[in-house]
Scaffold this active site. Sequence first.
Site, short mmCIF file in Angstrom:
data_model
loop_
_atom_site.label_atom_id
_atom_site.label_comp_id
_atom_site.label_asym_id
_atom_site.label_seq_id
_atom_site.Cartn_x
_atom_site.Cartn_y
_atom_site.Cartn_z
N LYS A 173 0.84 -1.19 0.00
CA LYS A 173 0.00 0.00 0.00
C LYS A 173 0.88 1.24 0.00
O LYS A 173 1.41 1.63 1.03
CB LYS A 173 -0.93 0.00 1.22
CG LYS A 173 -1.91 -1.17 1.25
CD LYS A 173 -2.81 -1.12 2.47
CE LYS A 173 -3.83 -2.26 2.46
NZ LYS A 173 -4.75 -2.21 3.61
N SER A 215 -7.80 -3.99 7.23
CA SER A 215 -7.27 -5.22 7.81
C SER A 215 -5.94 -4.94 8.50
O SER A 215 -5.12 -4.16 8.00
CB SER A 215 -7.05 -6.27 6.72
OG SER A 215 -6.24 -5.76 5.68
N ALA A 247 -2.78 -7.34 10.32
CA ALA A 247 -2.29 -8.71 10.42
C ALA A 247 -2.66 -9.33 11.76
O ALA A 247 -3.05 -10.50 11.84
CB ALA A 247 -0.77 -8.74 10.23
N LYS A 303 -4.60 6.72 2.70
CA LYS A 303 -5.15 6.63 4.06
C LYS A 303 -4.05 6.54 5.10
O LYS A 303 -4.25 6.92 6.26
CB LYS A 303 -6.13 5.45 4.16
CG LYS A 303 -5.59 4.10 3.70
CD LYS A 303 -4.81 3.35 4.75
CE LYS A 303 -4.27 2.06 4.20
NZ LYS A 303 -3.44 1.31 5.15
N ASP A 354 -10.83 1.10 4.85
CA ASP A 354 -9.42 1.03 5.19
C ASP A 354 -8.99 2.25 5.99
O ASP A 354 -8.15 2.16 6.90
CB ASP A 354 -8.60 0.91 3.91
CG ASP A 354 -7.26 0.22 4.13
OD1 ASP A 354 -6.98 -0.20 5.27
OD2 ASP A 354 -6.50 0.09 3.16
N ARG A 364 0.78 0.94 12.24
CA ARG A 364 2.08 1.59 12.44
C ARG A 364 2.00 3.07 12.15
O ARG A 364 2.67 3.88 12.79
CB ARG A 364 3.14 0.93 11.55
CG ARG A 364 3.46 -0.50 11.94
CD ARG A 364 4.68 -1.02 11.21
NE ARG A 364 4.50 -1.11 9.77
CZ ARG A 364 3.96 -2.15 9.15
NH1 ARG A 364 3.50 -3.18 9.84
NH2 ARG A 364 3.85 -2.17 7.83
N ASN A 365 1.17 3.45 11.17
CA ASN A 365 1.02 4.86 10.84
C ASN A 365 0.37 5.62 11.99
O ASN A 365 0.80 6.71 12.35
CB ASN A 365 0.20 5.00 9.55
CG ASN A 365 0.91 4.40 8.36
OD1 ASN A 365 1.85 4.98 7.82
ND2 ASN A 365 0.50 3.22 7.95
N VAL A 384 8.50 -0.72 8.39
CA VAL A 384 8.30 0.46 7.55
C VAL A 384 6.99 1.16 7.90
O VAL A 384 5.95 0.50 8.06
CB VAL A 384 8.31 0.08 6.06
CG1 VAL A 384 7.95 1.27 5.18
CG2 VAL A 384 9.68 -0.48 5.67
#
Length: 339
Positions: free
Chosen positions: A110, A143, A145, A196, A249, A260-261, A284
Site C-alpha cells: 500500500k 485489515s 495482520a 489513508k 481502510d 504503524r502509521n 516500515v
Amino acid sequence: MSTKVAVLGAGSWGTVVANMLVENGHDVTSWAYLDKDAREINDQHTNEHYMPGFRLNANLEATSDLAAAVEGAELILFVVPTNVVRSTAQQLLPILQATGNKPILGSLAKGLEKGSYMRISQVLDDVIPAENRQAVVVVSGPSHAEDVATKDLTALTAASTDLAAAQRVQAIFANDYFRLYTNADVIGVEMGAALKNVIAIGAGAAVGLGYGANTKAALITRGLAEISRLGVKMGADAQTFIGLSGVGDLIVTATSEHSRNWRAGNQLGHGERLQDVLDNMGQVVEGVSTAKVAHELAAKEHVDMPITEAIYSVLYEDQPITNVIKGLMARDAKPEFEE
C-alpha cells in the site's frame, strides 16, 4: 482446489497471509529476505520479530531463495514495502523468463512509488511484461495482520481489470472469516490504500495531543474528502472511496493501535522526534514516504489536500504540530461539498 502460491515478504502481513492460505489448503512458500527469518519459520514455526507469540502452521515453508520460492507458482503475492516492490519485481522477471511460468501477480503493498508517483500495479506492469504474467490483482481493504491472525471477521477487495483473475484470487483467499469482493477500479483501490496511511498519521497525532472523538471524526471525514479528490483526478471512480478500500481502510488505519502509521503519529503528538519514532518502530511506516509523494502529486495535479499538506509540513519541514492545527482551523470558510 489447491493452488501453488508464493508470498514475497515475511513481515507481519506477509506471514499472516501465507499462514492463512496454507490453512485454506493451498501449497504456499514464503520468501523471506533474510535467511535467518526463513530458518525460523521452517524450524520453529514462528516469526517473533514481526508476529510475536503467533504460531505458524507446520506446513508453511519458507526460503530466502527467490527462484525456489516462486517455482511453479500460479499466484505470486507481493507483500513487501513499497520502496522495494520494483527491485523485487526486477529480480523476479528473469526467473519468469527462464521458466516460462506466467502467474497471476498479486499486490498487497500500500503506497505510491517515489519519483514516478506510480501505484504498485503500475510498477509491476512496468517491470514485468504481459507475456510473463497472466494479470495483476490488487488486494486491499480494512485489515491488520494481528486481527487476521486471531481470525477476526475481515472483508477486503480484489481489484483488477481482469475479472477472471480477480475471481481466482477471491476464491483462493475465501474462508469462514476472510471474504473478498471484486472491483474493476484498480486506480481507486490503490489510491485509497496509499493515501489513508497519511491521514492515519494525523489521526494518531491528534490523539497524542489529547484531542477527542470530535477531532478524530472530522479528520477522518475531511481526510476521505481529499483522498477522493486526488483519486478521482487520477481517474478513479468516486464510489470506490465509500467502499472497503476507501472509507473502510481509512477507518481501521486511523483508529487502531495496530496501525504503524497511527502509532507513529501518536508518538509525534507526544513530542517525539520523527527519526526516533522510525528507528523504534522496527517496520516500515508507509505513510511517511507516501506523504511526500502525495504532496508532490497534489501540487502537480493542482488538487487541494490541506490535511495531507499539514502532515507533510510536520514530517518534512519540522513545523510544530500545534501551529499546523491552528493553521488548518484558520483556513477560509468554504462549502462542505464542492464541484
